[in-house]
Write a protein that holds these residues in place. Structure first.
Motif, PDB file in Angstrom:
ATOM      1  N   MET A 233       0.824  -1.210   0.000  1.00  0.00           N
ATOM      2  CA  MET A 233       0.000   0.000   0.000  1.00  0.00           C
ATOM      3  C   MET A 233       0.861   1.264   0.000  1.00  0.00           C
ATOM      4  O   MET A 233       0.600   2.216  -0.737  1.00  0.00           O
ATOM      5  CB  MET A 233      -0.919   0.009   1.218  1.00  0.00           C
ATOM      6  N   GLY A 236       2.281   1.689  -3.252  1.00  0.00           N
ATOM      7  CA  GLY A 236       1.265   2.071  -4.218  1.00  0.00           C
ATOM      8  C   GLY A 236       0.916   3.544  -4.209  1.00  0.00           C
ATOM      9  O   GLY A 236       0.414   4.080  -5.219  1.00  0.00           O
ATOM     10  N   ILE A 237       1.137   4.243  -3.066  1.00  0.00           N
ATOM     11  CA  ILE A 237       0.851   5.684  -3.028  1.00  0.00           C
ATOM     12  C   ILE A 237       2.126   6.503  -3.256  1.00  0.00           C
ATOM     13  O   ILE A 237       2.166   7.703  -2.966  1.00  0.00           O
ATOM     14  CB  ILE A 237       0.189   6.088  -1.705  1.00  0.00           C
ATOM     15  N   MET A 292     -10.692   0.308   0.254  1.00  0.00           N
ATOM     16  CA  MET A 292     -11.148   1.213  -0.802  1.00  0.00           C
ATOM     17  C   MET A 292      -9.959   1.900  -1.453  1.00  0.00           C
ATOM     18  O   MET A 292      -8.829   1.795  -1.006  1.00  0.00           O
ATOM     19  CB  MET A 292     -12.095   2.258  -0.198  1.00  0.00           C
ATOM     20  N   ASP A 293     -10.232   2.618  -2.534  1.00  0.00           N
ATOM     21  CA  ASP A 293      -9.195   3.412  -3.184  1.00  0.00           C
ATOM     22  C   ASP A 293      -8.883   4.617  -2.304  1.00  0.00           C
ATOM     23  O   ASP A 293      -9.784   5.381  -1.924  1.00  0.00           O
ATOM     24  CB  ASP A 293      -9.649   3.880  -4.563  1.00  0.00           C
ATOM     25  N   ASN A 294      -7.620   4.803  -1.985  1.00  0.00           N
ATOM     26  CA  ASN A 294      -7.222   5.892  -1.093  1.00  0.00           C
ATOM     27  C   ASN A 294      -6.070   6.679  -1.684  1.00  0.00           C
ATOM     28  O   ASN A 294      -5.217   6.133  -2.395  1.00  0.00           O
ATOM     29  CB  ASN A 294      -6.793   5.322   0.270  1.00  0.00           C
ATOM     30  N   MET A 299      -4.719   7.183   3.114  1.00  0.00           N
ATOM     31  CA  MET A 299      -4.077   5.900   3.358  1.00  0.00           C
ATOM     32  C   MET A 299      -3.286   5.926   4.677  1.00  0.00           C
ATOM     33  O   MET A 299      -3.397   5.015   5.508  1.00  0.00           O
ATOM     34  CB  MET A 299      -3.146   5.530   2.209  1.00  0.00           C
ATOM     35  N   ASP A 360      -7.057  -9.642  -4.384  1.00  0.00           N
ATOM     36  CA  ASP A 360      -6.088  -8.550  -4.278  1.00  0.00           C
ATOM     37  C   ASP A 360      -6.124  -7.952  -2.872  1.00  0.00           C
ATOM     38  O   ASP A 360      -6.765  -8.498  -1.961  1.00  0.00           O
ATOM     39  CB  ASP A 360      -6.351  -7.477  -5.343  1.00  0.00           C
ATOM     40  N   SER A 362      -7.591  -5.341  -1.616  1.00  0.00           N
ATOM     41  CA  SER A 362      -8.898  -4.945  -1.099  1.00  0.00           C
ATOM     42  C   SER A 362      -9.653  -6.137  -0.520  1.00  0.00           C
ATOM     43  O   SER A 362     -10.362  -6.004   0.488  1.00  0.00           O
ATOM     44  CB  SER A 362      -9.722  -4.269  -2.195  1.00  0.00           C
TER      45      SER A 362
END
Length: 458
Positions: A233, A236-237, A292-294, A299, A360, A362
């Motif tokens: 995560m 990913g950001i 969820m998408d953050n 995040m 995945d 989520s």
């Protein structure tokens, strides 16, 4: 505390710290290096993260019992030796199966229960709470240091260096045991740390304790499965792997500051259950939110919420066990508690890895969210036990008073709910209601000595 007791407490706290550093430092790293490990799959990475919990769950109680038979320090050195061996196997291999075997061996050095028994052998009753507090600081600090040290070592020297670092910490631990930690002259019967096999069944199936056992299993399930995805995560950001350790440090420090007022509040009468419920709700919100998408800030806030809830529950759950078990059964209760805790660690890696195989990130979070909701419903059955505490009373056994007489005198005191006596060592274990129990009453019924609170009450 005298010099011997301070030396014992500090050295055992350091031993706890170096041991746990070696176990936890790989957690935030292994998911990020999966593509560099031969034959790895999401499932096998998940098992590698949590498999030490399986061997810990199986061996924690047996190792404690063996220490009663063969001596504390021998069993501790044996456990650390197995830990070093497992660390070296994992460190000198880049194959996932060898890493799995190494992690399994790391967990086989299940010495936590023996260490707690050792500190009880080396300290007087009236100073044991202070010694346990010193050890608690070491345990609390070890997790924070591990998630900072692990990513830093991986960035500088590669992930194998973490396992080699673990081996070094194990060797340091062995040196501490032989050169620094005093050797107890007598192994004591301390029911606050010992596992009494005759009580296992009643403790295991106690309706008041089952929600706590299931709760700590879920809590460590969330931690292990969470660390399968938290590093991904952050990546990913847009956070570079080289600075993950800085982010973990910031999140853990912020969580410690924010949770402090809630720890204080939980000690107030009638508030413990409420704070626990709020923490579970925060855990649920954080887990579902992370599914969820953050963006960048959302995040980090959600991961912060997870660690606030985790750290609060990590404090509240064992305190509830201590209040719920019968007098003289705390060691047995905590042994069962630890078994469920490490079972959750293993299942978190196994189930988390399985979900990542077919889904995945989520999906991992949503499954955890559903489990957390079930936990919240189960926790509603918990009783408020803020006024219930344990006391350990040290009395003079040379006065010619029978054991039955001591038990009758103690039981007659206001607020005493339960009494267990270890006559040969002059120790009585009490379960009391702190709202009506007054330790000054001890002198009025002819019992002199020192009393110790377990620190879980008001």
């Amino acid at each position: 505390m005298n010099n011997l007791e301070i030396r014992s407490a500090v050295s055992i706290a350091i031993l706890f710290m170096v041991r746990m550093l070696g176990l936890f430092a790989i957690l935030p790293v292994l998911p990020l290096v999966a593509d560099k490990v031969e034959n790895s799959t999401p499932l096998l990475i998940g098992i590698a993260v949590g498999i030490y919990g399986l061997s810990q769950a199986i061996l924690q109680i047996p190792m404690g019992l063996l220490s009663d038979q063969f001596g504390r320090k021998c069993i501790i050195v044996l456990g650390l030796g197995i830990f070093v061996m497992g660390s070296l196997i994992a460190g000198f291999s880049n194959d996932i199966y060898s890493i799995l075997f190494g992690r399994l061996l790391q967990g086989c050095g299940a010495i936590a229960s023996t260490l707690f028994a050792l500190i009880s052998d080396l300290t007087r009753i009236e100073h044991r709470s202070k010694a346990m507090a010193i050890i608690g600081v070491g345990i609390a600090g070890s997790f924070g240091l591990s998630v900072v040290i692990g990513p830093a070592l991986a960035t500088w020297f590669g992930h194998s260096s973490i396992f080699l670092f673990s081996a070094v910490t194990g060797v340091i631990g062995i040196l501490l045991v032989w050169k620094v930690i005093p050797t107890p002259t007598v192994i004591k019967t301390n029911l606050n740390t010992a596992v009494v096999t005759e009580k296992l069944r009643s403790i295991l199936f106690n309706p008041a304790l089952i929600p706590i056992y299931v709760g700590v299993m879920f809590l460590h399930f969330f931690l292990t499965s969470g660390f399968l995805v938290f590093p991904l995560m952050l990546k990913g950001i847009g956070i570079n792997e080289a600075v993950h350790s800085i982010y973990y440090l910031g999140i853990l420090l912020a969580s410690a500051i924010i949770m402090s007022p809630f720890i204080w509040l939980s000690d107030r009468k009638g508030q413990s259950k409420s704070i626990m419920s709020v923490s579970i709700v925060l855990m649920f919100a954080s887990l579902t939110g992370l599914g969820m998408d953050n963006g960048y800030f959302s995040m980090l806030i959600l991961i912060l919420g997870f660690f606030i809830a985790f750290n609060l529950l990590e404090i509240l759950l064992p305190a509830h066990v201590s209040r719920s078990v019968a007098a003289g059964a705390r060691g047995t209760g905590m042994g069962v508690y630890s078994t469920f805790q490490f079972t959750g660690t293993f299942l978190g890696g196994l189930v988390g890895g399985l979900i990542l195989t077919v889904g995945d990130i989520s999906h991992v979070m949503y499954v955890n969210g559903v489990i957390c909701l079930l936990w919240f419903i189960l926790s509603l059955k918990l009783q408020n036990l803020n006024s219930v505490e344990s006391r350990t009373i040290n009395f003079d056994i040379s006065r010619g008073v029978s054991a039955n007489s001591f038990i009758e005198r103690l039981s007659s005191m206001g607020g005493v709910l339960d009494v267990v006596l270890v006559e040969k060592e002059g120790v009585a274990y009490l379960k009391v209601d702190s709202t009506s129990f007054d330790e000054k009453d001890l002198q009025y019924i002819g019992i002199t000595g020192t009393g110790e609170s377990d620190g879980t009450g008001n």
